[in-house]
Design an enzyme around this catalytic site. Structure first.
Site, PDB file in Angstrom:
ATOM      1  N   ASN A 171       0.883  -1.332   0.002  1.00  0.00           N
ATOM      2  CA  ASN A 171       0.090   0.145   0.096  1.00  0.00           C
ATOM      3  C   ASN A 171       0.989   1.286  -0.170  1.00  0.00           C
ATOM      4  O   ASN A 171       2.050   1.427   0.582  1.00  0.00           O
ATOM      5  CB  ASN A 171      -0.864   0.053   1.267  1.00  0.00           C
ATOM      6  CG  ASN A 171      -1.781  -1.201   1.270  1.00  0.00           C
ATOM      7  OD1 ASN A 171      -1.888  -1.713   0.188  1.00  0.00           O
ATOM      8  ND2 ASN A 171      -2.346  -1.353   2.209  1.00  0.00           N
ATOM      9  N   VAL A 172       0.190   2.328  -0.503  1.00  0.00           N
ATOM     10  CA  VAL A 172       0.967   3.638  -0.661  1.00  0.00           C
ATOM     11  C   VAL A 172       0.440   4.501   0.211  1.00  0.00           C
ATOM     12  O   VAL A 172       0.853   5.568   0.253  1.00  0.00           O
ATOM     13  CB  VAL A 172       1.066   4.045  -2.075  1.00  0.00           C
ATOM     14  CG1 VAL A 172       1.701   2.948  -3.010  1.00  0.00           C
ATOM     15  CG2 VAL A 172      -0.416   4.325  -2.805  1.00  0.00           C
ATOM     16  N   HIS A 190       5.792  -0.682  -2.545  1.00  0.00           N
ATOM     17  CA  HIS A 190       5.405   0.140  -3.900  1.00  0.00           C
ATOM     18  C   HIS A 190       5.388   1.721  -3.713  1.00  0.00           C
ATOM     19  O   HIS A 190       4.829   2.456  -4.491  1.00  0.00           O
ATOM     20  CB  HIS A 190       3.914  -0.346  -4.501  1.00  0.00           C
ATOM     21  CG  HIS A 190       3.931  -1.642  -4.682  1.00  0.00           C
ATOM     22  ND1 HIS A 190       2.798  -2.372  -4.767  1.00  0.00           N
ATOM     23  CD2 HIS A 190       4.825  -2.529  -5.100  1.00  0.00           C
ATOM     24  CE1 HIS A 190       2.999  -3.391  -5.224  1.00  0.00           C
ATOM     25  NE2 HIS A 190       4.240  -3.653  -5.682  1.00  0.00           N
ATOM     26  N   CYS A 243      11.330  13.210  -8.505  1.00  0.00           N
ATOM     27  CA  CYS A 243      11.732  13.894  -9.991  1.00  0.00           C
ATOM     28  C   CYS A 243      11.846  12.593 -10.923  1.00  0.00           C
ATOM     29  O   CYS A 243      12.586  11.703 -10.531  1.00  0.00           O
ATOM     30  CB  CYS A 243      12.729  14.817  -9.851  1.00  0.00           C
ATOM     31  SG  CYS A 243      13.524  15.278 -11.545  1.00  0.00           S
ATOM     32  N   CYS A 245      15.760  20.592 -11.749  1.00  0.00           N
ATOM     33  CA  CYS A 245      16.613  20.111 -12.698  1.00  0.00           C
ATOM     34  C   CYS A 245      16.087  20.068 -13.939  1.00  0.00           C
ATOM     35  O   CYS A 245      16.502  19.755 -15.231  1.00  0.00           O
ATOM     36  CB  CYS A 245      17.153  18.622 -12.535  1.00  0.00           C
ATOM     37  SG  CYS A 245      15.783  17.407 -12.844  1.00  0.00           S
ATOM     38  N   THR A 254      -4.814  -8.867   0.144  1.00  0.00           N
ATOM     39  CA  THR A 254      -4.054  -8.969  -1.152  1.00  0.00           C
ATOM     40  C   THR A 254      -4.471  -9.834  -2.110  1.00  0.00           C
ATOM     41  O   THR A 254      -4.752 -11.085  -1.639  1.00  0.00           O
ATOM     42  CB  THR A 254      -2.652  -8.785  -1.020  1.00  0.00           C
ATOM     43  OG1 THR A 254      -2.030  -8.811  -2.459  1.00  0.00           O
ATOM     44  CG2 THR A 254      -1.728 -10.017  -0.501  1.00  0.00           C
ATOM     45  N   SER A 255      -4.832  -9.562  -3.262  1.00  0.00           N
ATOM     46  CA  SER A 255      -5.129 -10.421  -4.334  1.00  0.00           C
ATOM     47  C   SER A 255      -4.152 -11.329  -4.936  1.00  0.00           C
ATOM     48  O   SER A 255      -4.275 -12.221  -5.401  1.00  0.00           O
ATOM     49  CB  SER A 255      -6.010  -9.634  -5.588  1.00  0.00           C
ATOM     50  OG  SER A 255      -5.110  -8.898  -5.983  1.00  0.00           O
ATOM     51  N   ASN A 313      -8.615 -12.795   4.161  1.00  0.00           N
ATOM     52  CA  ASN A 313      -9.202 -12.072   2.727  1.00  0.00           C
ATOM     53  C   ASN A 313     -10.743 -12.426   2.867  1.00  0.00           C
ATOM     54  O   ASN A 313     -10.852 -13.776   3.134  1.00  0.00           O
ATOM     55  CB  ASN A 313      -8.391 -12.464   1.655  1.00  0.00           C
ATOM     56  CG  ASN A 313      -8.638 -11.710   0.366  1.00  0.00           C
ATOM     57  OD1 ASN A 313      -9.693 -11.420   0.235  1.00  0.00           O
ATOM     58  ND2 ASN A 313      -7.639 -11.194  -0.132  1.00  0.00           N
ATOM     59  N   GLU A 341     -12.454 -13.049   0.181  1.00  0.00           N
ATOM     60  CA  GLU A 341     -12.424 -13.760  -1.052  1.00  0.00           C
ATOM     61  C   GLU A 341     -11.221 -14.680  -1.138  1.00  0.00           C
ATOM     62  O   GLU A 341     -10.196 -14.483  -0.759  1.00  0.00           O
ATOM     63  CB  GLU A 341     -12.338 -12.742  -2.112  1.00  0.00           C
ATOM     64  CG  GLU A 341     -13.317 -11.655  -2.110  1.00  0.00           C
ATOM     65  CD  GLU A 341     -14.778 -11.953  -2.371  1.00  0.00           C
ATOM     66  OE1 GLU A 341     -14.906 -13.128  -3.018  1.00  0.00           O
ATOM     67  OE2 GLU A 341     -15.826 -11.251  -2.112  1.00  0.00           O
TER      68      GLU A 341
END
Ligand code: BJW
Ligand code: ZN
Length: 249
Positions: free
Chosen positions: A103-104, A120, A128, A151, A189-190, A214, A216
């Protein structure tokens, strides 16, 4: 309290020395962050190849930037849930506990986890695209297109897009940890995006007891030792509370 979990699972939790957790978008679902691949997930409205790749960014930086700004605004508003908080308790309890997330959203940090390895990247940082300089995004930043770095390069979200390599040091630690863990959690997570999806399988092959949480079935459900079907915000606290009663810690 009703005994929801098997004695075998509780034994593994009580006796584990090296514990690794891998989390995905599902752990943040109960906080209000949409997942990627659920029917109402992010990819149901947007095509990933149009948004989460360098090609897409180069083709239409403004569109990709707007999508990330939209998601950042959403993430600023949300709070960690009991699933995130149980992982904080686990970190405090186990001698060696390593939390890796795809996760971000930064919600593990916000919950209080001290050491979080982000495979991730983090959506609240920019980088940049030319020189790699990193800058934190402020809550007030409501820009509609990416800024230019000093830059001359375009600033982009500091996340890992399709076709890009993951942070090498973190990935290498994740592989090492998966190979040495005696207990491994795959949560929300899948398990379809590589290389992260390989980690639970590697843990199984290396001898860890692997638990999936999960609602699922996923690509790894048939390979792990135990699948706990349900929301991580329900299962994790219930599991931890049952273990506390069993172990009297
Ligand atoms: C709940 C719940 C609740 C709901 N409680 N659960 C080997 C084989 C095949 C392909 C490849 C391969 N190696 C590399 C690739 C290509 C590619 C890949 O894997 N593609 C696959 C889709 C086939 N991988 C890459 O490109 C990676 N780079 C790489 O490998 O570099 C080396 C290389 C380069 C070039 C060529 C070859 C090799 C990079 C991957 C980067 C992924 N980036 C994203 C976007 C990040 C930025 C952003 O957020 O915008 O990361 S994609 C997206 O998917 C995001 C996620 O972190 C990632 C994983 O998704 P996740 O977390 O599993 O979410 P979902 O939605 O899929 O699942 C949610 C789950 O939660 C579901 O199961 C629900 O049931 C569950 N759930 N509510 C618990 N309450
Ligand atoms: Zn630069």
């Amino acid at each position: 309290m009703e005994n929801r979990f098997s004695p075998e699972l509780l034994e593994h939790l009580a006796n584990a020395r090296r514990v690794m957790a891998l989390t995905g978008a599902g752990i943040s679902a109960e906080s209000g962050v949409p997942t990627f691949r659920s029917p109402d997930g992010i990819w149901s409205k947007f095509k990933p190849e149009e948004l989460a790749s360098m090609d897409a960014f180069m083709r239409n930086p403004k569109l990709v930037w707007e999508w990330y700004q939209y998601r950042r605004r959403l993430i600023y508003e949300v709070e960690p849930n009991p699933g995130h908080r149980t992982l904080v308790d686990m970190e405090a309890f186990y001698l060696r506990f390593r939390l890796f997330t795809q996760n971000v959203d930064g919600l593990h940090h916000k919950a209080g986890s001290k050491q979080v390895y982000e495979l991730h990247g983090n959506i609240m940082r920019n980088r940049c695209s030319l020189c790699g300089r990193r800058v934190l995004q402020t809550a007030e930043d409501d820009s509609e297109e990416p800024a230019h770095c000093r830059c001359g390069g375009l600033m982009r979200p500091d996340v890992v897009w399709f076709g890009e390599i993951l942070p090498e040091d973190i990935l290498s630690m994740a592989y090492d940890e998966a190979m040495c863990a005696d207990l491994f959690f795959s949560i929300g997570t899948s398990a379809v995006v590589y290389p992260a999806a390989h980690l639970p399988v590697l843990a199984v092959e290396s001898g860890a007891y692997v638990v999936e949480i999960n609602p699922e079935s996923t690509m790894i459900s048939s390979k792990v030792h135990t699948t706990l079907r349900g929301k991580s915000g329900d299962i994790l606290p219930a599991l931890w509370s049952q273990l506390s009663q069993k172990s009297h810690f």
